[in-house]
Structures are given as structure tokens and as C-alpha cells.
Scaffold this motif. Structure first.
Motif, short mmCIF file in Angstrom:
data_model
loop_
_atom_site.label_atom_id
_atom_site.label_comp_id
_atom_site.label_asym_id
_atom_site.label_seq_id
_atom_site.Cartn_x
_atom_site.Cartn_y
_atom_site.Cartn_z
N SER A 1 0.96 -0.78 -0.02
CA SER A 1 0.14 -0.10 0.26
C SER A 1 0.91 1.30 0.25
O SER A 1 2.00 1.31 0.26
CB SER A 1 -0.84 0.16 1.38
OG SER A 1 0.16 0.07 2.10
N SER A 2 0.54 2.27 -0.57
CA SER A 2 1.60 3.74 -0.21
C SER A 2 1.23 4.60 1.22
O SER A 2 2.47 5.32 0.89
CB SER A 2 0.93 4.61 -1.86
OG SER A 2 -0.90 4.61 -0.58
N MET A 3 0.59 3.65 1.86
CA MET A 3 0.69 4.15 3.30
C MET A 3 2.02 4.10 3.65
O MET A 3 2.54 2.74 3.49
CB MET A 3 -0.37 3.79 4.36
CG MET A 3 -0.32 4.41 5.27
SD MET A 3 -0.44 6.69 5.43
CE MET A 3 -2.39 6.62 4.68
N SER A 4 2.80 4.92 4.75
CA SER A 4 3.76 4.76 4.90
C SER A 4 4.72 5.41 6.26
O SER A 4 3.54 6.57 6.50
CB SER A 4 5.14 5.33 4.05
OG SER A 4 5.05 6.73 4.17
N TYR B 1 1.23 -5.71 3.30
CA TYR B 1 0.75 -5.05 2.48
C TYR B 1 0.36 -3.50 2.85
O TYR B 1 0.26 -3.11 2.74
CB TYR B 1 -0.40 -5.81 1.60
CG TYR B 1 -1.40 -4.16 0.38
CD1 TYR B 1 -0.84 -4.15 -0.96
CD2 TYR B 1 -2.82 -3.91 1.36
CE1 TYR B 1 -1.25 -3.49 -1.58
CE2 TYR B 1 -2.98 -2.51 0.29
CZ TYR B 1 -2.77 -3.03 -1.09
OH TYR B 1 -3.13 -1.82 -2.01
N VAL B 2 -0.43 -3.62 3.80
CA VAL B 2 -0.57 -2.63 4.58
C VAL B 2 0.19 -1.87 5.52
O VAL B 2 -0.19 -0.26 5.96
CB VAL B 2 -2.90 -2.85 6.05
CG1 VAL B 2 -3.58 -2.86 4.95
CG2 VAL B 2 -1.77 -3.41 6.96
N CYS B 3 0.82 -2.42 5.84
CA CYS B 3 2.55 -2.12 7.27
C CYS B 3 3.09 -0.62 6.03
O CYS B 3 3.86 -0.51 5.60
CB CYS B 3 3.56 -3.06 6.83
SG CYS B 3 4.77 -2.73 8.39
N PRO B 4 2.61 0.27 7.36
CA PRO B 4 3.30 1.29 6.93
C PRO B 4 4.66 1.35 7.65
O PRO B 4 5.95 2.78 5.96
CB PRO B 4 2.22 2.32 7.65
CG PRO B 4 2.59 1.71 8.81
CD PRO B 4 1.93 0.39 8.24
N ALA B 5 5.23 0.42 7.56
CA ALA B 5 6.81 0.08 8.15
C ALA B 5 7.43 -0.41 7.29
O ALA B 5 8.59 -0.25 6.84
CB ALA B 5 7.08 0.40 9.61
N LYS B 6 6.41 -1.02 5.80
CA LYS B 6 6.93 -2.02 5.59
C LYS B 6 7.96 -3.06 5.75
O LYS B 6 8.83 -3.71 5.45
CB LYS B 6 8.00 -1.64 4.35
CG LYS B 6 7.41 0.06 3.34
CD LYS B 6 6.62 0.25 3.26
CE LYS B 6 5.44 1.22 2.89
NZ LYS B 6 3.82 1.28 2.04
N ARG B 7 7.66 -3.71 7.15
CA ARG B 7 7.79 -4.81 7.44
C ARG B 7 7.32 -5.48 6.97
O ARG B 7 6.50 -6.15 6.33
CB ARG B 7 7.76 -4.63 8.94
CG ARG B 7 8.01 -3.50 9.50
CD ARG B 7 7.66 -3.35 11.07
NE ARG B 7 8.20 -4.63 11.93
CZ ARG B 7 9.53 -4.37 12.79
NH1 ARG B 7 10.21 -3.18 12.36
NH2 ARG B 7 10.20 -5.81 12.84
N PRO B 8 8.23 -7.02 6.47
CA PRO B 8 7.78 -8.10 6.25
C PRO B 8 7.55 -9.28 7.24
O PRO B 8 7.74 -9.97 7.55
CB PRO B 8 9.15 -9.11 5.83
CG PRO B 8 10.23 -8.22 6.60
CD PRO B 8 9.97 -7.01 7.48
N VAL B 9 6.00 -8.41 7.70
CA VAL B 9 4.85 -9.29 8.70
C VAL B 9 4.31 -10.60 8.18
O VAL B 9 4.49 -10.96 8.93
CB VAL B 9 3.95 -8.35 8.74
CG1 VAL B 9 3.15 -8.94 9.90
CG2 VAL B 9 4.41 -6.88 8.45
N ALA B 10 4.19 -10.86 7.20
CA ALA B 10 3.67 -12.24 6.69
C ALA B 10 4.55 -13.72 6.87
O ALA B 10 4.51 -14.31 7.21
CB ALA B 10 2.63 -12.16 5.59
N GLU B 11 5.91 -12.40 5.81
CA GLU B 11 7.18 -13.57 6.43
C GLU B 11 7.45 -14.01 7.76
O GLU B 11 7.72 -15.28 7.29
CB GLU B 11 7.76 -12.55 5.52
CG GLU B 11 9.68 -13.27 4.79
CD GLU B 11 10.14 -12.80 4.44
OE1 GLU B 11 10.15 -11.14 4.27
OE2 GLU B 11 11.60 -12.95 4.85
N THR B 12 7.22 -13.03 8.03
CA THR B 12 7.83 -13.17 9.49
C THR B 12 6.92 -14.32 10.32
O THR B 12 7.10 -14.82 10.92
CB THR B 12 7.71 -12.03 10.88
OG1 THR B 12 8.89 -10.90 10.31
CG2 THR B 12 8.29 -12.39 12.42
N ASN B 13 5.75 -14.00 10.15
CA ASN B 13 4.60 -14.94 10.67
C ASN B 13 4.90 -17.06 10.04
O ASN B 13 4.93 -17.40 11.05
CB ASN B 13 3.13 -14.71 9.90
CG ASN B 13 2.29 -13.37 10.77
OD1 ASN B 13 2.83 -13.33 11.58
ND2 ASN B 13 1.54 -13.56 10.40
#
Lengths: 330, 428
Positions: A14-17, B403-415
């Protein structure tokens, strides 16, 4: 043919950061900043710019000293600076403001590990620190439009100026003599950013509409404070308008929309946010009514910040399809 | 009715009006002996053997497997090793085509008289779940539990992909017939077809076709990803919750992809096993996005060239959609049974991740209400007990959190790493 990138899914983001979120919150504070400059003059602008610069610089220096990656570009330090400035009286000496900023960033934020790791809201803690350290200067309020008739130099200067000293007045929260309309639009004394409920409301609604903050925190906060003050009014037999007075005066609006909604230091689930908001409302009421201090907003949010890990622990979501523990309640 | 949520994505259904076209017969195909979950097949052909369309070229006695057939006629020119996406290897049969596309005498309409002969035919057809999971259909259709509902996944919630949509619009009778065949032979009483509301044409056609069969219902679903995830689909169409450790059959449901069920109908009529499939070719490097019917084992490069891909600008190639699709490692890798799309992207987004700011967007986005930040902490602390309490094994890797993480972390990957940690500790 270039080399192909191989990475795990998902392949779109998503584009949110983080940067965008901080930017939008600062944007949402713009009405409050503008009203502060209108009500308190060029001195308010000076404080905002100065605090922002000191916060960003402190973060930069801290990260350099700790040999960590520089992350000032994420905007979180700038936001702390703006928020802290809006929580200061117009005439606070700049060196005192600087100490508050450095404390907020270096001690409250960076010493605990930087963005995402601090347990208390840096701006609020900075304000409380200043309030305890410089109680006099932090509770010296000038009247709205005090700057009229002053020269540019006098406008920029802080205390020590007799012309200003003569104009100080008590905050309406302590004196209780402001009109509701004046409170709503901000034509009262107080910290530069907390006087105009209207400007803060515009910014808060903008943040809710943009999906940046959840409406549950401000609703729970303002709701519980309103209910308590209504009950108090009914029992003590005061005027009903005092409920609105409670909600519109002091730092409640700024606190409810911009401080109690800070991601890092407040609960992560909606249920937790509601508990947090109600806790803030109760504490604010108790401090205002029964403690020796006129204002309880900062303290209430700070106290609830400390409880956040516990609220988080008791408000975990129940995953869909999770088997219910044998002895647990459903 | 309460529905399980997810995220709103841009649909990019650029190819929804592109009728399926047949890919010209490729010069060579390379068919892996495993295009399904389970045991790989062994080749039953040798180098220099002549093969024809529909001829079996790989088989095994293993329960969790389906045979492999050739989609072209030609000569076997090599049998080599192929590294699958899970890192293991299997054999791969290379066939140099003769362009004749002569059909093998093995291709015969199967005789189906009861449940056993139906399941046997399904196994011989080589059918696997065509939506991406590649689960052998013969195993899925033979559950021990009693099943009362057939749930057809026609959600097609991933962006870009329209191959299921084209199936529904171009050949809706195959869909309805396939549904009725499965219901008939497995004695299933009702069927519900779940379609996202962004496909009004498919909804209209299927509603019309199903109107004479009251046991088949169409359920229109909101356009939230991952609407087509098995657990989400079952909940959103039937209100049943597949509990942790359960299969859909435990809730009396079998879920089939709409293209898979249409294949059942075709196979029972023609006897032509699973030797080709329709897939969507799209992405910003593709000049002519389209839906093509491709023989299994066709090199991805051939499909890209057909769709006028700017191959020198491609940075990322995907099997499947952008949310759950897999990166293709080599442009000459083969098309597999479960590939509903090939996407060619000019950008390879690998944004730098920063500190978690506890915004809670991942929790809001998770269709199953998991708590990724807590899972991440427990994983970093190697706390298996906490991970089990957080129900990390429920995670289906839909990718909404990342997809939604604003900090662009690999969230699903960590799961997924956390799941692996839990599984590794269970083995001890």
C-alpha cells in the motif's frame, strides 16, 4: 534481460508509509498552528519552528552519537516538536523550551530505543518535565491578542518584559470565566495550541476521515469526561453549561485527538483504545476536580501510557477459528 | 451478516474482456513430474519416445498424487532434474514438439457409474486445484467426513487475474455441469458459488444458468481480498468456521475452484486429461495483456513473447497474482497446472523496512484477527508457547498485513518463519 528479483509474497504494498502518517498528522495540526499564531502572534510561530528544529536536531545528534541509522526523515521528531510547542505558553523562554525538546527526544524517545520503542509520549513527557521544572514560566499565560500594540522585538521576546507581565491572566480552566464561544474558537489564554477547540476538531476529524487515527479513542476520552462532569454537575447542582466548559477548556481537545491517539504509546486494538480513552477521561476529571492542579490532561495520558502494555495484554483479539481454551471463558 | 474482512486492492482486471486465445504450439515443453502437492511422479516415457497429446508421461502409486500427461505431440528429448519452488527437486520431461498435435489413443471418455469410478476418473484426469494451491482433486473429493455442501470459489480476488472470469463468461454450462456431476457422484445436497461483486456479467450468466437448479445458489461477495481464501470463503458464504487444525470437510464443505469444476465437466465428456489451461498474462511489462490457453510445461518466455512483453525491462516475474503469487526464478521455467496467471513487472518493490510503530493496521487487515506485532515479538524471543497461544498456525499467508504495513515490514514472512518454528518444536 535483467536478473529477476525473487522475493516472498505479497509483491505489492500500500502507499501508506510512516513518513506519510507523520506528515498527515502535522498537516492536521495546521489549523491549530494557524489559530495559535492569530491568537498569540509571531511568538507562537517562533516557538513552533524553534521546537521542531530542536527536536529534529536532537534526534539527529542522538542517532549519530549512538552510531544508529539516521531516521529524522520519518517525520516523527518533527511531529514531537510541533506537538510540544503547541503545549507551551506563548511567553516561555526559548532555552526552557529547548530543554523540554531535548528531554522529549533524547531521554524519552532515543534512550528507550527510538521510534516504536518509547513507552511514554515524548511530547507529553516533555511538557510534564517542563511543568515540574519551570512551574512559574509554564503557568504564565498571556491574554489573547496581547501582542497588539507591541513592537516586533517585544513580540518576539519572552518574560522579563514588563509590558507582557502586566497582561498575564489565569488560564480559563483555573479562573472559569471565559465564554463558551470564546473557548470554542480559541479567544482565551492558555497553551498556544490548545485554546481553539474548533481548529483541533477540524484536524481531528481530518485524521479520522483519512483513517490515520481511530475515532474510538477521542470518543471514549471526551465521552467519559463529559459523562463524569455531567454527573458531577447534577450532584453538585451547577449549571449544565459547565459540562461543555470542561470539554472545551484546557488541553483536552489536543490530548484526545493528537496525544491519546499516538500509535506507539497507546493500545493497539480497538477495545484497548476504548479502555485507554475512558481511563484518560476518568483521570483527567479526578485531577481537575480533586487534585491541586488545574489541568490533568497531560498527566492522565502519561499515566495511561504506563498502563498500555497491560491493557494490550488483556485486550488480545480472539482469532477466527481458534479453539477455546478448556477452562477459559468464551 | 458478519463477514471476514481483509484489504481493498486496486483490481487491475485489464483482461476481463479478452477472450481466451490458443498459444501457438511451443517448440519445446518441459514438464515437471510434480505439479501438485504430494509425491512427485516418475516418468513413464524414455528419451526418444514419441508422445501424443493426452498421453500419460508420469505416474506414481502414491495416494497424494495425480498422473502427468503431455499436452503436445513430439519426441522426448531429455529427462532432467527440476527444482521446485519448495526447494526440492523432481524429474522433468522435455518434449520437442512436431506441431501435429495428434491425439493419443489413450484419450477415451471415462466410464463413470458410481462414486468409486468417478474418483478414479478424476485421478486419471490429473486434475489439481486450479486456483493456485495445486491440491490433488481426487484426494479432496474423497473425504472421510460427510459433506453436505459444495462451495465453488469464483471470487478471483487477486488483482489482474481474469482466467476464472473468462471461464464463467465463455463456458458457463461447463461450470454448472461440473457442479452437478460432482454433486451427483458424491451425493452432495447443495452448492453455493461465491463470486465477488466486481464481476456482474458472470453473476448474471451463472444466476440465469443455475435458475433451473434450486440446489445451486450464487452468493455475491464484497470485493475484499482475500475473499477467495478457503476459510474466508466458507465463512462468508455459509457462516461456518473451519477451526484450527480442521479441513473444510470437517465442517461438511468441499471447496473447488470454478475452473477446476469446469474441467471436471470437460473431462467427463471428452476424456482429455489436464494437459493445458487458461491463464492471464498481464503486468506493466506486458504490451498486450491477454488470456491464453497454454500446454503444460510451456516455457514462461514463450507465453511472455506471445503477449508482447518488454522482456529486457522485466524485473520480476510471478506465477499467480501479486498478493500470493510466487516469484519465477528463470524465464524458461515451465507453466504449471495451478498457474492462473503470469505477471511481468518492471518494478521489483523491496522497500526498506523501518521500526514497527504499533499502528495496528496489520491486526485490522487480518481476515482471521491474528496479532502480527505480538507474533513478531514472540518469534524474536523464540517463545514457541506464546506463538501457539497467538494461534500463528492459523495464518494462511494471504499477505494483507505486509500489504498495509506503513513501516514496510515483512510481516507475513515473519509469520511463516514463526509457523516453521512452531512446527520444528512439535517434531522434537
Amino acid at each position: 534481460m535483467q536478473l529477476l528479483t525473487v522475493s516472498p509474497s505479497p509483491h505489492i504494498r500500500s502507499s501508506m508509509s510512516t513518513q506519510k502518517i507523520m506528515g498527515l498528522v502535522i498537516l492536521a495540526l495546521l489549523p491549530a498552528m494557524i489559530s495559535s499564531v492569530i491568537v498569540f502572534g509571531i511568538r507562537a510561530l517562533l516557538l513552533i519552528v524553534f521546537c521542531t528544529a530542536v527536536c529534529v536536531l536532537s534526534e539527529f545528534v542522538c542517532q549519530k552519537l549512538m552510531k544508529k541509522e539516521t531516521t529524522v526523515q520519518d517525520g516523527s521528531a518533527a511531529l514531537t516538536g510541533v506537538l510540544l510547542a503547541l503545549n507551551l505558553p506563548a511567553t516561555l523562554p526559548l532555552w526552557e523550551a529547548a530543554i523540554g525538546c531535548i528531554f522529549a527526544i533524547a531521554v524519552v524517545k532515543q534512550l528507550f530505543g527510538g521510534l516504536g520503542c518509547n513507552f511514554a509520549n515524548p511530547a507529553i513527557t516533555g511538557r510534564v518535565f517542563l511543568l515540574l521544572s519551570f512551574a512559574g514560566d509554564m503557568t504564565t499565560w498571556v491574554k489573547p491578542f496581547y501582542y497588539k500594540g507591541l513592537s516586533f522585538g517585544e513580540m518576539l521576546s519572552s518574560n522579563g518584559n514588563n509590558a507582557i507581565d502586566a497582561l498575564t491572566s489565569a488560564t480559563p480552566l483555573a479562573s472559569g470565566d471565559a465564554g463558551l464561544l470564546d473557548l470554542f474558537i480559541g479567544n482565551v489564554g492558555g497553551c498556544i495550541g490548545e485554546t481553539s477547540a474548533l481548529a483541533l476538531l477540524v484536524g481531528g476529524i481530518f485524521l479520522i476521515a483519512m483513517g490515520i487515527i481511530s475515532a474510538s479513542t477521542p470518543i471514549a476520552y471526551l465521552g467519559s469526561l463529559g459523562v463524569l462532569s455531567l454527573l458531577h454537575t447534577l450532584i453538585s447542582g451547577g449549571e449544565m453549561s459547565s459540562v461543555l466548559y470542561t470539554l472545551l477548556s484546557g488541553g483536552v481537545m489536543l490530548g484526545a485527538f493528537f496525544m491519546a491517539t499516538d500509535y506507539v504509546t497507546t493500545p493497539i486494538t480497538t477495545k484497548g483504545k476504548i479502555i485507554f480513552g475512558i481511563g484518560c477521561g476518568i483521570l483527567t476529571f479526578v485531577i481537575r476536580e480533586f487534585a491541586s492542579m488545574p489541568e490533568g490532561c497531560s498527566f492522565s495520558i502519561l499515566l495511561m501510557n504506563l498502563l498500555t502494555p497491560y491493557i494490550d495484554r488483556f485486550t488480545m483479539t480472539k482469532p477466527v477459528g481458534a479453539k477455546v481454551q478448556e477452562k477459559g471463558e468464551n | 451478516m458478519k463477514r471476514l474482512g481483509g484489504v481493498k486492492l486496486s483490481h487491475h482486471k485489464n483482461t476481463e474482456n479478452c477472450s481466451s486465445q490458443k498459444l501457438p504450439v511451443p517448440e519445446k515443453v518441459r514438464i515437471p513430474m510434480s505439479m501438485h502437492i504430494g509425491a512427485p511422479c516418475s516418468p513413464v516415457v524414455k528419451i526418444k519416445d514419441i508422445v501424443q497429446v493426452g498421453q500419460k508421461i508420469g505416474d506414481t502409486d502414491a495416494f497424494m498424487a495425480v498422473p502427468i500427461h503431455s499436452g503436445v505431440s513430439g519426441t522426448v528429448t531429455a529427462i532432467s532434474d527440476y527444482r521446485m519452488s519448495n526447494g526440492r527437486t523432481c524429474k522433468m520431461v522435455e518434449i520437442t514438439t512436431d506441431g501435429e498435435q495428434s491425439v493419443s489413443p489413450e484419450v477415451k471418455v471415462p466410464e463413470v457409474t458410481d462414486k468409486d469410478s468417478f474418483l478414479k476418473a478424476i485421478r486419471q484426469s490429473g486434475l489439481v486445484g486450479m486456483g493456485g494451491a495445486s491440491f490433488p482433486a481426487c484426494v479432496k473429493l474423497a473425504p472421510k467426513q460427510s459433506v453436505d455442501t459444495l462451495c465453488i470459489n469464483a471470487a478471483e480476488c487477486e488483482p489482474y487475474i481474469t482466467s476464472d472470469y473468462r471461464q464463467m463468461v465463455e463456458a458457463p454450462d461447463e461450470v454448472i455441469d461440473g457442479v452437478r456431476q460432482v454433486m451427483k457422484w458424491l451425493s452432495i445436497k447443495q452448492c453455493i458459488i461465491g463470486i465477488e461483486s466486481n464481476k456482474p456479467e458472470a453473476i448474471r450468466i451463472l444466476k440465469e444458468k443455475a435458475s433451473s437448479y434450486p440446489e445451486i445458489k450464487i452468493s455475491v461477495l464484497p470485493c475484499t481480498y482475500p475473499q477467495g481464501a478457503e476459510k474466508v470463503l466458507i465463512y462468508n458464504t455459509l457462516g461456518r468456521i473451519v477451526m484450527e487444525g480442521q479441513l473444510p470437510a470437517d465442517q461438511g464443505v468441499i471447496v473447488m475452484n470454478v475452473s477446476s469444476v469446469a474441467f471436471v465437466s470437460r473431462y467427463l465428456k471428452t476424456g482429455m486429461p489436464m494437459v493445458q489451461r487458461m491463464l492471464t498474462v498481464d503486468g506493466d511489462a506486458i504490451k498486450n495483456p491477454c488470456n491464453v490457453i497454454v500446454p503444460m510445461g510451456t516455457p514462461v518466455a514463450d507465453v511472455l513473447n506471445f503477449a508482447e512483453c518488454e522482456i529486457d525491462k522485466v524485473k520480476k516475474l510471478l506465477y499467480g497474482g501479486p498478493m500470493m503469487g510466487m516469484s519465477i526464478q528463470d524465464i524458461n521455467d515451465p507453466v504449471l497446472k495451478a498457474n492462473n496467471a503470469i505477471l511481468a513487472m518492471k518494478k521489483s518493490q523491496s522497500p526498506k523496512s523501518s521500526a514497527c510503530i504499533h499502528c495496528g493496521r496489520c491486526i485490522q487487515a487480518c481476515p482471521l484477527d491474528l496479532m502480527p506485532p505480538q507474533i513478531c515479538k514472540a518469534y524474536e524471543g523464540k517463545d514457541v508457547e506464546a506463538l501457539q497461544k497467538l494461534k500463528v498456525m492459523l495464518c494462511m499467508n494471504c499477505g494483507c498485513c505486509t500489504y498495509v504495513c506503513p513501516a514496510k515490514r515483512p510481516v507475513a514472512e515473519t509469520n511463516q518463519f514463526a509457523k516453521a518454528m512452531v512446527m520444528a518444536s512439535a517434531k522434537k
